[in-house]
Motif scaffolding. Structure first.
Motif, PDB file in Angstrom:
ATOM      1  N   SER A 173       0.831  -1.210   0.000  1.00 45.40           N
ATOM      2  CA  SER A 173       0.000   0.000   0.000  1.00 45.40           C
ATOM      3  C   SER A 173       0.862   1.255   0.000  1.00 45.40           C
ATOM      4  O   SER A 173       0.551   2.247  -0.671  1.00 45.40           O
ATOM      5  CB  SER A 173      -0.925  -0.026   1.229  1.00 45.40           C
ATOM      6  OG  SER A 173      -0.960   1.197   1.900  1.00 45.40           O
ATOM      7  N   HIS A 179      -3.507   4.469  -6.215  1.00 47.30           N
ATOM      8  CA  HIS A 179      -4.653   4.685  -5.325  1.00 47.30           C
ATOM      9  C   HIS A 179      -4.773   6.135  -4.862  1.00 47.30           C
ATOM     10  O   HIS A 179      -5.727   6.489  -4.170  1.00 47.30           O
ATOM     11  CB  HIS A 179      -4.558   3.757  -4.102  1.00 47.30           C
ATOM     12  CG  HIS A 179      -3.522   4.152  -3.086  1.00 47.30           C
ATOM     13  ND1 HIS A 179      -2.186   3.881  -3.230  1.00 47.30           N
ATOM     14  CD2 HIS A 179      -3.626   4.810  -1.905  1.00 47.30           C
ATOM     15  CE1 HIS A 179      -1.512   4.342  -2.186  1.00 47.30           C
ATOM     16  NE2 HIS A 179      -2.363   4.931  -1.360  1.00 47.30           N
ATOM     17  N   HIS A 184      -6.642   9.256  -1.293  1.00 51.28           N
ATOM     18  CA  HIS A 184      -6.106  10.494  -0.708  1.00 51.28           C
ATOM     19  C   HIS A 184      -6.532  11.736  -1.496  1.00 51.28           C
ATOM     20  O   HIS A 184      -5.701  12.604  -1.767  1.00 51.28           O
ATOM     21  CB  HIS A 184      -4.571  10.431  -0.676  1.00 51.28           C
ATOM     22  CG  HIS A 184      -4.014   9.203  -0.024  1.00 51.28           C
ATOM     23  ND1 HIS A 184      -4.178   8.926   1.315  1.00 51.28           N
ATOM     24  CD2 HIS A 184      -3.291   8.168  -0.532  1.00 51.28           C
ATOM     25  CE1 HIS A 184      -3.575   7.771   1.598  1.00 51.28           C
ATOM     26  NE2 HIS A 184      -3.036   7.297   0.497  1.00 51.28           N
ATOM     27  N   ASP A 296      -5.235   5.212   4.378  1.00 52.56           N
ATOM     28  CA  ASP A 296      -4.849   3.896   3.850  1.00 52.56           C
ATOM     29  C   ASP A 296      -5.411   2.772   4.725  1.00 52.56           C
ATOM     30  O   ASP A 296      -5.895   1.760   4.218  1.00 52.56           O
ATOM     31  CB  ASP A 296      -3.323   3.773   3.801  1.00 52.56           C
ATOM     32  CG  ASP A 296      -2.714   4.619   2.698  1.00 52.56           C
ATOM     33  OD1 ASP A 296      -3.217   4.549   1.561  1.00 52.56           O
ATOM     34  OD2 ASP A 296      -1.757   5.353   2.967  1.00 52.56           O
TER      35      ASP A 296
HETATM   36 FE    FE Z   1      -1.770   5.631   0.509  1.00 47.24          FE
END
Ligand code: FE
Ligand code: FES
Length: 305
Positions: A173, A179, A184, A296
């Motif tokens: 991650s 992502h 975010h 996360d």
């Molecule tokens: Fe992240």
């Protein structure tokens, strides 16, 4: 540093496969912050399902199985007296090599050699305590964080974070760049989810990847024409050194050191270093990193209790 005094053995209740455990036991892992250990200890930690007690003696940091060699009491509940660790049950004292040196009930009697703790390799570095469960570990193999020794960098520790996920999943991650726009969007992700092409290359002890994009925290985003350069350097198995160069030329490093507590639990010890904004409160930086990690964590690693 004295050598560990026993052959490595997988804990009886272990969540890793035998082969995974044997491989991971050969690496250094962070298990605690030096601040949490304090000037003496003891402090309980857990690595690869192995309960560990940490304490300080004249020889440095000692890491041993958190089980008294007499009747198995948890030594992390004891106390350190003049560089020896006293068990909370019958008060046996163990020195920094793990050898019993005092039996309060029989102060004049002989001390059997079997009263010796199972000890592991331990080393303090970058403000963290690192442990390797195998005997052949050289401290030279502890992941590097060169900014800690450079005057122009201010090092800011972030309190440890506990994730209910494997260390491999957490590190994945941390290195994932696809992502940002989804997880975010407010803290630093760019509106576009498109990922520019970038190269991932093997290194002697892991991989490196250099990623240049318009993804940056919004206060610096300006016209959207600016770019951030991220250099990820993974040292196997679970430590990532992320070097971010801002559009204004400043550098921010996030050192993500993840401890595989078990196959399903990870304790992260993040360190941040920056060569700008030294006059700004470090609390802001800590809180910003905590917000990002929390974003996360909601996706892959709920906090465990
Ligand atoms: Fe992240
Ligand atoms: Fe530790 Fe007896 S169990 S001294």
């Amino acid at each position: 540093m004295p050598e560990p005094s026993f052959p490595p053995a997988r804990p009886r209740t272990c969540t890793f496969t035998e082969s995974d455990w044997q491989v991971l036991a050969g690496f250094w892992h962070p298990v605690a912050s030096a601040e949490a250990l304090g000037s003496e200890g003891p402090l309980a930690a857990r690595l690869l399902d192995q309960p560990i007690v940490l304490y300080r003696s004249a020889g440095g940091v000692t890491a041993a199985a958190d089980t008294c060699a007499h009747r198995g009491a948890p030594l992390s509940l004891g106390k350190v007296c003049a560089g020896t660790l006293a068990c909370p049950y019958h008060g046996y004292h163990y020195d920094g090599t793990g050898r019993c040196v005092q039996i309060p009930a029989h102060p004049a009697g002989p001390i059997p050699s079997r009263l010796t703790l199972r000890r592991f390799a331990a080393c303090e570095r970058h403000g963290l305590i690192w442990v390797c469960l195998k005997a052949d570990a050289s401290p030279a193999l502890i992941p590097e964080f060169p900014e800690a020794g450079l005057e122009r960098f201010q090092v800011i520790p972030v309190p440890p974070l506990d994730w209910a996920a494997s260390a491999g999943r957490q590190v994945e991650s941390f290195c994932d760049v696809a992502h940002f726009a989804f997880v975010h969007p407010v803290t630093f992700g760019a509106p576009s989810p498109t990922v520019p092409a970038y190269l991932v290359e093997p290194t002697p002890r892991g991989v490196r990847a250099e990623f240049v994009s318009a993804v940056g925290n919004i206060s610096d985003a300006g016209s959207g024409q600016q770019t951030w350069r991220r250099l990820y350097q993974l040292t196997l198995p679970f430590t990532v050194h992320l070097d971010i160069t801002f559009p204004h030329g400043g550098k921010l490093v996030v050192f993500n050191a993840a401890c595989p507590v078990s196959a399903r639990q990870t304790r992260i010890f993040p360190l941040v270093a920056r060569d700008f904004d030294h006059d700004r409160p470090t609390r802001e930086t800590v809180e910003f990193q905590q917000r990002i990690y929390a974003e996360d964590q909601r996706k892959i690693g709920r906090a465990h209790v």
